[in-house]
Design a protein around this motif. Structure first.
Motif, PDB file in Angstrom:
ATOM      1  N   ILE A  31      30.301  -7.963  18.858  1.00  0.00           N
ATOM      2  CA  ILE A  31      30.997  -9.418  18.603  1.00  0.00           C
ATOM      3  C   ILE A  31      31.954  -9.711  19.577  1.00  0.00           C
ATOM      4  O   ILE A  31      32.174 -11.100  20.163  1.00  0.00           O
ATOM      5  CB  ILE A  31      31.085  -9.643  17.132  1.00  0.00           C
ATOM      6  N   LEU A  40      31.827 -18.022  19.523  1.00  0.00           N
ATOM      7  CA  LEU A  40      31.149 -17.567  18.817  1.00  0.00           C
ATOM      8  C   LEU A  40      30.592 -18.567  17.385  1.00  0.00           C
ATOM      9  O   LEU A  40      31.276 -19.435  17.475  1.00  0.00           O
ATOM     10  CB  LEU A  40      31.954 -16.421  18.131  1.00  0.00           C
ATOM     11  N   GLU A  44      30.258 -15.254  12.902  1.00  0.00           N
ATOM     12  CA  GLU A  44      30.366 -14.451  13.733  1.00  0.00           C
ATOM     13  C   GLU A  44      32.023 -14.169  13.734  1.00  0.00           C
ATOM     14  O   GLU A  44      32.823 -13.285  13.813  1.00  0.00           O
ATOM     15  CB  GLU A  44      29.984 -14.289  15.088  1.00  0.00           C
TER      16      GLU A  44
END
Length: 75
Positions: A31, A40, A44
């Protein structure tokens, strides 16, 4: 002095809870790497931030990744 010990125990318990319920560091690394290339999703971002509250090595990895990305873009 006793209050400090209690606070440390509570922080440790919180960190263990976070690390047990969220994805492991391997997933957070993915991530963090993705965050350098794209925006993101809300999920996330939330998962990453919660994990970073409890995991200092991942915080260091994120800081180093951002530093390297910035340095590479300035070449």
């Amino acid at each position: 002095m006793a209050e400090t010990g209690i606070i440390q125990k509570l922080r440790r318990a919180r960190n263990l809870f976070i690390l047990r319920t969220l994805p492991p560091c391997k997933e957070i690394v993915k991530i963090v790497s993705a965050s350098l290339d794209r925006n993101l999703t809300i999920r996330e971002r939330a998962v990453m931030r919660l994990h970073l509250v409890a995991c200092k090595p991942c915080v260091r990895y994120m800081e180093q990744s951002h530093f390297l990305s910035t340095a590479a873009s300035q070449l």
